[in-house]
Design a protein around this motif. Structure first.
Motif, PDB file in Angstrom:
ATOM      1  N   GLN A   1       0.826  -1.207   0.000  1.00 29.44           N
ATOM      2  CA  GLN A   1       0.000   0.000   0.000  1.00 29.44           C
ATOM      3  C   GLN A   1       0.863   1.262   0.000  1.00 29.44           C
ATOM      4  O   GLN A   1       1.945   1.298   0.572  1.00 29.44           O
ATOM      5  N   VAL A   2       0.343   2.297  -0.679  1.00 33.14           N
ATOM      6  CA  VAL A   2       0.984   3.608  -0.700  1.00 33.14           C
ATOM      7  C   VAL A   2      -0.017   4.626  -0.175  1.00 33.14           C
ATOM      8  O   VAL A   2      -1.151   4.694  -0.649  1.00 33.14           O
ATOM      9  N   VAL A   3       0.388   5.393   0.817  1.00 30.75           N
ATOM     10  CA  VAL A   3      -0.457   6.466   1.350  1.00 30.75           C
ATOM     11  C   VAL A   3      -0.023   7.769   0.686  1.00 30.75           C
ATOM     12  O   VAL A   3       1.141   8.163   0.771  1.00 30.75           O
ATOM     13  N   HIS A   4      -0.968   8.407  -0.018  1.00 34.88           N
ATOM     14  CA  HIS A   4      -0.672   9.656  -0.719  1.00 34.88           C
ATOM     15  C   HIS A   4      -1.131  10.865   0.091  1.00 34.88           C
ATOM     16  O   HIS A   4      -1.857  10.737   1.081  1.00 34.88           O
ATOM     17  N   LEU A   5      -0.739  12.053  -0.372  1.00 29.44           N
ATOM     18  CA  LEU A   5      -1.175  13.285   0.272  1.00 29.44           C
ATOM     19  C   LEU A   5      -2.698  13.347   0.379  1.00 29.44           C
ATOM     20  O   LEU A   5      -3.250  13.762   1.392  1.00 29.44           O
ATOM     21  N   SER A   6      -3.366  12.925  -0.697  1.00 31.99           N
ATOM     22  CA  SER A   6      -4.829  13.002  -0.727  1.00 31.99           C
ATOM     23  C   SER A   6      -5.483  12.049   0.267  1.00 31.99           C
ATOM     24  O   SER A   6      -6.682  12.152   0.524  1.00 31.99           O
TER      25      SER A   6
ATOM     26  N   VAL B   1       3.690   7.583   2.621  1.00 34.21           N
ATOM     27  CA  VAL B   1       4.169   6.339   3.236  1.00 34.21           C
ATOM     28  C   VAL B   1       4.087   5.224   2.204  1.00 34.21           C
ATOM     29  O   VAL B   1       3.118   5.146   1.435  1.00 34.21           O
ATOM     30  N   ILE B   2       5.093   4.373   2.178  1.00 33.87           N
ATOM     31  CA  ILE B   2       5.120   3.216   1.276  1.00 33.87           C
ATOM     32  C   ILE B   2       5.465   1.978   2.094  1.00 33.87           C
ATOM     33  O   ILE B   2       6.408   1.996   2.897  1.00 33.87           O
ATOM     34  N   ALA B   3       4.684   0.904   1.892  1.00 32.21           N
ATOM     35  CA  ALA B   3       4.967  -0.374   2.552  1.00 32.21           C
ATOM     36  C   ALA B   3       5.250  -1.414   1.482  1.00 32.21           C
ATOM     37  O   ALA B   3       4.379  -1.728   0.667  1.00 32.21           O
ATOM     38  N   LYS B   4       6.435  -1.944   1.465  1.00 30.75           N
ATOM     39  CA  LYS B   4       6.804  -2.912   0.424  1.00 30.75           C
ATOM     40  C   LYS B   4       7.794  -3.932   0.973  1.00 30.75           C
ATOM     41  O   LYS B   4       8.475  -3.697   1.980  1.00 30.75           O
ATOM     42  N   HIS B   5       7.849  -5.060   0.278  1.00 25.92           N
ATOM     43  CA  HIS B   5       8.800  -6.098   0.659  1.00 25.92           C
ATOM     44  C   HIS B   5      10.216  -5.605   0.384  1.00 25.92           C
ATOM     45  O   HIS B   5      10.485  -4.954  -0.625  1.00 25.92           O
ATOM     46  N   ALA B   6      11.105  -5.931   1.296  1.00 23.66           N
ATOM     47  CA  ALA B   6      12.499  -5.558   1.110  1.00 23.66           C
ATOM     48  C   ALA B   6      13.065  -6.356  -0.045  1.00 23.66           C
ATOM     49  O   ALA B   6      12.752  -7.531  -0.226  1.00 23.66           O
ATOM     50  N   LYS B   7      13.878  -5.715  -0.845  1.00 22.38           N
ATOM     51  CA  LYS B   7      14.491  -6.410  -1.979  1.00 22.38           C
ATOM     52  C   LYS B   7      15.530  -7.389  -1.450  1.00 22.38           C
ATOM     53  O   LYS B   7      16.377  -7.039  -0.633  1.00 22.38           O
ATOM     54  N   ALA B   8      15.411  -8.601  -1.934  1.00 21.94           N
ATOM     55  CA  ALA B   8      16.388  -9.610  -1.510  1.00 21.94           C
ATOM     56  C   ALA B   8      17.745  -9.235  -2.066  1.00 21.94           C
ATOM     57  O   ALA B   8      17.887  -8.910  -3.231  1.00 21.94           O
ATOM     58  N   GLU B   9      18.689  -9.221  -1.201  1.00 23.66           N
ATOM     59  CA  GLU B   9      20.036  -8.896  -1.667  1.00 23.66           C
ATOM     60  C   GLU B   9      20.569 -10.040  -2.513  1.00 23.66           C
ATOM     61  O   GLU B   9      20.432 -11.209  -2.170  1.00 23.66           O
ATOM     62  N   GLU B  10      21.133  -9.653  -3.603  1.00 21.02           N
ATOM     63  CA  GLU B  10      21.702 -10.668  -4.491  1.00 21.02           C
ATOM     64  C   GLU B  10      23.048 -11.100  -3.927  1.00 21.02           C
ATOM     65  O   GLU B  10      23.974 -10.310  -3.819  1.00 21.02           O
TER      66      GLU B  10
END
Length: 216
Positions: A157-162, A186-195
């Motif tokens: 999910q992304v929380v925008h100004l609106s 605000v942004i909620a996302k899975h952490a990128k797996a480190e290669e």
């Protein structure tokens, strides 16, 4: 809106030399401008202002500035600090007109992030893209902060100004400039797996050449 009072005295001498002399007496040179009155040079006690400056309200609230017994409502518009000492060098205050809308930056307070679905999910990173927003409102409606309740924040999910819930009478000028200004808060996302680079396999040893048998 809370009442915050700062005491100041007027000063008649301006200029860099006068400001340096003031600072040596533990005072801060400042200026009050705006409204229908002329700009007014003032001075404040450094210790009291320094303590006030440790509070969030000092930067986002209407201040009652008591100048020689006469109180004016102002907003802090600029603060000059010493590059490495705990020293305030100069302050700019703008007079507030109760009948006119003002613009000010106020902090965002993020609530219940740890209780949200995203906050409880392993491997999820929640980033705060903004820590403050510019608002427009009448002085009486100016909030010290805007709360952002993240209790229902989901993964992805992304929380925008609106999406922000604003107090009555408060607007976000950015939203009037078009959809492209409805930025993420605000942004909620899975952490990128480190290669992880797998170690290259060691080169196979070349077997030693067998000695040729002598011809019989």
């Amino acid at each position: 809106m809370s009442e915050h009072i700062l005491k100041a005295t007027s000063r008649n001498v301006a200029g860099k030399g006068a400001s340096r002399r003031l600072r040596r007496t533990a005072a801060i040179p400042a200026i009050v401008y705006g409204g229908n009155a002329a700009p007014q040079p003032i001075q404040l006690e450094h210790e009291k202002v320094w303590l006030a400056s440790q509070n969030e309200w000092f930067y986002s609230s209407i201040l009652n500035l008591d100048i020689d017994g006469k109180v004016e409502q102002v907003l802090l518009r600029d603060m000059q600090r010493h590059p490495f000492k705990q020293l305030i060098l100069h302050l700019d205050f703008q007079r507030v007109d109760a009948t006119h809308a003002l613009r000010a930056k106020v902090p965002l307070h993020f609530l219940n992030q740890e209780k949200s679905p995203a906050g409880k999910t392993s491997g999820v990173v929640i980033t705060h893209e903004l820590n403050e927003v510019e608002i427009s409102c009448l002085p009486k409606d100016l909030p010290e902060a805007i709360e952002v309740d993240l209790a229902d924040l989901a993964v992805g999910q992304v929380v925008h100004l609106s999406d922000l819930k604003l107090p009555p009478g408060v607007e976000l000028p950015a939203l009037k400039q078009g959809k492209e200004h409805d930025v993420a808060v605000v942004i909620a996302k899975h952490a990128k797996a480190e290669e992880v680079e797998s170690a290259a396999p060691a080169a196979a040893e070349v077997p030693a050449t067998k000695a040729k048998k002598d011809d019989k």
